[in-house]
Design a protein around this motif. Sequence first.
Motif, PDB file in Angstrom:
ATOM      1  N   MET A   1      80.326  84.667   6.785  1.00  0.00           N
ATOM      2  CA  MET A   1      81.230  83.807   6.022  1.00  0.00           C
ATOM      3  C   MET A   1      82.143  83.101   7.024  1.00  0.00           C
ATOM      4  O   MET A   1      82.756  83.730   7.870  1.00  0.00           O
ATOM      5  N   ASN A   2      82.223  81.752   6.933  1.00  0.00           N
ATOM      6  CA  ASN A   2      83.093  81.058   7.885  1.00  0.00           C
ATOM      7  C   ASN A   2      84.551  81.182   7.460  1.00  0.00           C
ATOM      8  O   ASN A   2      84.865  81.688   6.395  1.00  0.00           O
ATOM      9  N   ASP A   3      85.456  80.740   8.340  1.00  0.00           N
ATOM     10  CA  ASP A   3      86.884  80.941   8.119  1.00  0.00           C
ATOM     11  C   ASP A   3      87.388  80.312   6.826  1.00  0.00           C
ATOM     12  O   ASP A   3      88.196  80.904   6.120  1.00  0.00           O
ATOM     13  N   VAL A   4      86.946  79.090   6.506  1.00  0.00           N
ATOM     14  CA  VAL A   4      87.445  78.453   5.288  1.00  0.00           C
ATOM     15  C   VAL A   4      87.011  79.242   4.061  1.00  0.00           C
ATOM     16  O   VAL A   4      87.768  79.404   3.118  1.00  0.00           O
ATOM     17  N   ASN A   5      85.813  79.768   4.075  1.00  0.00           N
ATOM     18  CA  ASN A   5      85.351  80.554   2.931  1.00  0.00           C
ATOM     19  C   ASN A   5      86.133  81.850   2.793  1.00  0.00           C
ATOM     20  O   ASN A   5      86.377  82.316   1.686  1.00  0.00           O
ATOM     21  N   LYS A   6      86.534  82.467   3.908  1.00  0.00           N
ATOM     22  CA  LYS A   6      87.345  83.686   3.852  1.00  0.00           C
ATOM     23  C   LYS A   6      88.697  83.393   3.206  1.00  0.00           C
ATOM     24  O   LYS A   6      89.188  84.165   2.394  1.00  0.00           O
ATOM     25  N   LYS A 113     101.148  79.183   4.288  1.00  0.00           N
ATOM     26  CA  LYS A 113     100.224  79.982   5.090  1.00  0.00           C
ATOM     27  C   LYS A 113      98.796  79.464   4.933  1.00  0.00           C
ATOM     28  O   LYS A 113      98.102  79.233   5.927  1.00  0.00           O
ATOM     29  N   ILE A 114      98.373  79.256   3.699  1.00  0.00           N
ATOM     30  CA  ILE A 114      96.997  78.815   3.456  1.00  0.00           C
ATOM     31  C   ILE A 114      96.775  77.417   4.005  1.00  0.00           C
ATOM     32  O   ILE A 114      95.775  77.156   4.681  1.00  0.00           O
ATOM     33  N   THR A 115      97.693  76.493   3.710  1.00  0.00           N
ATOM     34  CA  THR A 115      97.502  75.117   4.176  1.00  0.00           C
ATOM     35  C   THR A 115      97.586  75.034   5.701  1.00  0.00           C
ATOM     36  O   THR A 115      96.847  74.263   6.318  1.00  0.00           O
ATOM     37  N   SER A 116      98.441  75.843   6.321  1.00  0.00           N
ATOM     38  CA  SER A 116      98.511  75.871   7.784  1.00  0.00           C
ATOM     39  C   SER A 116      97.207  76.393   8.375  1.00  0.00           C
ATOM     40  O   SER A 116      96.716  75.865   9.382  1.00  0.00           O
ATOM     41  N   GLN A 121      92.257  75.006  11.394  1.00  0.00           N
ATOM     42  CA  GLN A 121      90.798  74.995  11.507  1.00  0.00           C
ATOM     43  C   GLN A 121      90.249  73.578  11.631  1.00  0.00           C
ATOM     44  O   GLN A 121      89.045  73.393  11.753  1.00  0.00           O
ATOM     45  N   GLY A 122      91.135  72.588  11.587  1.00  0.00           N
ATOM     46  CA  GLY A 122      90.705  71.206  11.787  1.00  0.00           C
ATOM     47  C   GLY A 122      90.465  70.411  10.521  1.00  0.00           C
ATOM     48  O   GLY A 122      90.011  69.271  10.600  1.00  0.00           O
ATOM     49  N   THR A 141      87.145  68.576   2.913  1.00  0.00           N
ATOM     50  CA  THR A 141      86.142  69.615   3.159  1.00  0.00           C
ATOM     51  C   THR A 141      84.750  69.117   2.745  1.00  0.00           C
ATOM     52  O   THR A 141      83.866  69.915   2.460  1.00  0.00           O
ATOM     53  N   TYR A 142      84.593  67.787   2.735  1.00  0.00           N
ATOM     54  CA  TYR A 142      83.307  67.207   2.331  1.00  0.00           C
ATOM     55  C   TYR A 142      82.150  67.689   3.199  1.00  0.00           C
ATOM     56  O   TYR A 142      81.080  68.000   2.680  1.00  0.00           O
ATOM     57  N   ALA A 143      82.348  67.771   4.519  1.00  0.00           N
ATOM     58  CA  ALA A 143      81.258  68.167   5.413  1.00  0.00           C
ATOM     59  C   ALA A 143      80.846  69.624   5.210  1.00  0.00           C
ATOM     60  O   ALA A 143      79.686  69.977   5.426  1.00  0.00           O
ATOM     61  N   VAL A 144      81.792  70.461   4.776  1.00  0.00           N
ATOM     62  CA  VAL A 144      81.512  71.889   4.604  1.00  0.00           C
ATOM     63  C   VAL A 144      81.071  72.216   3.180  1.00  0.00           C
ATOM     64  O   VAL A 144      80.153  72.999   2.965  1.00  0.00           O
ATOM     65  N   LEU A 145      81.752  71.621   2.196  1.00  0.00           N
ATOM     66  CA  LEU A 145      81.519  71.980   0.794  1.00  0.00           C
ATOM     67  C   LEU A 145      80.953  70.853  -0.064  1.00  0.00           C
ATOM     68  O   LEU A 145      80.609  71.078  -1.220  1.00  0.00           O
TER      69      LEU A 145
END
Length: 170
Positions: A1-6, A113-116, A121-122, A141-145
């Motif tokens: 699971m990548n960082d954004v998904n966590k 915290k979440i938005t930071s 993560q870019g 997050t178009y490229a990821v999701l």
Amino acid sequence: MNDVNKILAGLELAQIGWVVPDIHAAVKFLEGSLGITGFPPPQHVRAQDLHMTYHGKVADAEWLTTQTFNGGSFIELVQPLSGQSMFQDYLSNHPAGGTQHLAFRLPVSEFEKITSDLRQQGFTVISEVDHPIARMAFFDTYAVLGLATEIMGITPEGWVAIEQMQQKKP
């Protein structure tokens, strides 16, 4: 699971946001064909009234919007009317419309915290809103999701508003 998904795994899915070319046709379809009811008449929204930014500057855009609560999440419909916004960008790239964002909510105390974490993560912010009921940040997050991700930091007044909106569902 990548960082954004966590990060997103710990949040509550709050809303599915569709951008559509004709909000009235979309409501008619959802109510008549799928039985998703409870949409109030569309409201005319000006980004400036919300102090909504678009790539860091207050947007000069307008749209129609309506939403209903269905099965644990809100369904939001947005029809861009004028100006440049993330909604108009989406409709320009997808003239038939489609799912433009998913919104995840958490208490406003956890918003930074979440938005930071997402920024670190870019992931870039497309739009932001600081409203009495919620702070909102829409991330690219178009490229990821395949869609934008909205983080909603709900204020105490916002939790009351959400409860009231959920109870309006017939």
